[in-house]
Design a protein around this motif. Structure first.
Motif, short mmCIF file in Angstrom:
data_model
loop_
_atom_site.label_atom_id
_atom_site.label_comp_id
_atom_site.label_asym_id
_atom_site.label_seq_id
_atom_site.Cartn_x
_atom_site.Cartn_y
_atom_site.Cartn_z
N LYS A 91 -4.26 -1.34 -3.72
CA LYS A 91 -5.15 -2.27 -3.00
C LYS A 91 -4.71 -3.73 -3.23
O LYS A 91 -4.67 -4.53 -2.30
CB LYS A 91 -6.60 -2.08 -3.46
CG LYS A 91 -7.16 -0.72 -3.12
CD LYS A 91 -8.50 -0.49 -3.79
CE LYS A 91 -8.90 0.97 -3.62
NZ LYS A 91 -9.65 1.47 -4.75
N GLY A 150 0.79 -1.22 0.00
CA GLY A 150 0.00 0.00 0.00
C GLY A 150 0.83 1.28 0.00
O GLY A 150 0.28 2.37 0.04
N THR A 202 -5.49 1.00 -8.09
CA THR A 202 -5.94 -0.39 -8.07
C THR A 202 -4.82 -1.29 -7.54
O THR A 202 -5.05 -2.16 -6.69
CB THR A 202 -6.36 -0.85 -9.49
OG1 THR A 202 -7.44 -0.03 -9.92
CG2 THR A 202 -6.77 -2.31 -9.51
N SER A 261 -3.91 -6.75 -0.46
CA SER A 261 -4.81 -7.90 -0.32
C SER A 261 -4.29 -9.16 -1.00
O SER A 261 -4.21 -10.21 -0.37
CB SER A 261 -6.21 -7.55 -0.83
OG SER A 261 -6.17 -7.26 -2.21
#
Length: 177
Positions: free
Chosen positions: A100, A37, A97, A104
């Motif tokens: 993230k 991030g 995008t 994750s």
């Protein structure tokens, strides 16, 4: 002769898929990237000063195949690091995008870089033929002198980690001899 001309025309009409091969020099690049991030700039030449680089192109963040592949690379990151290698994933997705996705799906283990203008994927001949706005699923292992050690292209994400790891281990063993 007519059949030969038709065959030649058909072959020429097929989109070329000429990835860089072992022995070729990898083009240098810089791109915005995200690791856990946090956005920074990834530069191939800078990463190669630390050791080999495992560079993998993927079509689109958060798709099934790309999520599987990111999980596999995340699970193997410590093994790559033990061999002195840096892992970087690249797609045409925007940096928001990928920010993230890096947390994750990449589990904050390795960086992913944005290639929105597709210059990097084009320079590595890693463009998806049926959707040229996207990268093909192509993985490279690059030696510190920018020589490509290994290339693997397959839309199935299952073997990219296994194959690049094996190529890296073989290169490391040869280097030690």
């Amino acid at each position: 002769m007519g059949a030969t001309l038709l065959l030649a025309a058909a072959l020429l009409a097929q989109p070329a898929f000429a990835v860089l091969k072992p022995g070729d020099k990898a083009p240098d690049f810089s791109a915005p990237s995200s690791l856990g991030g946090q956005v920074s700039t990834f530069t191939l030449n800078a990463a190669l000063k630390k050791g080999p680089v495992v560079l993998y192109f993927f079509p689109a963040a958060f798709t099934t195949g790309c999520t599987i592949e990111a999980h596999l690379f995340a699970e193997a990151t410590d093994r790559y690091k033990a061999l002195g290698a840096t892992v970087i994933g690249i797609s045409a997705d925007n940096i928001d995008t990928l920010n993230k996705f890096s947390v994750s799906e990449c589990r904050s283990k390795f960086a992913v870089a944005a290639d929105g203008d597709q210059k990097i994927m084009k320079s590595f001949d890693a463009v998806l033929n049926k959707n040229p706005e996207r990268a093909s699923r192509t993985s490279y292992v690059i030696a510190p002198d920018r020589t490509i050690i290994y290339e693997y292209t397959d839309m199935n994400p299952e073997k990219h980690v296994e194959n690049t790891m094996q190529a890296l281990e073989q290169w490391t063993t040869k280097k030690k001899q």
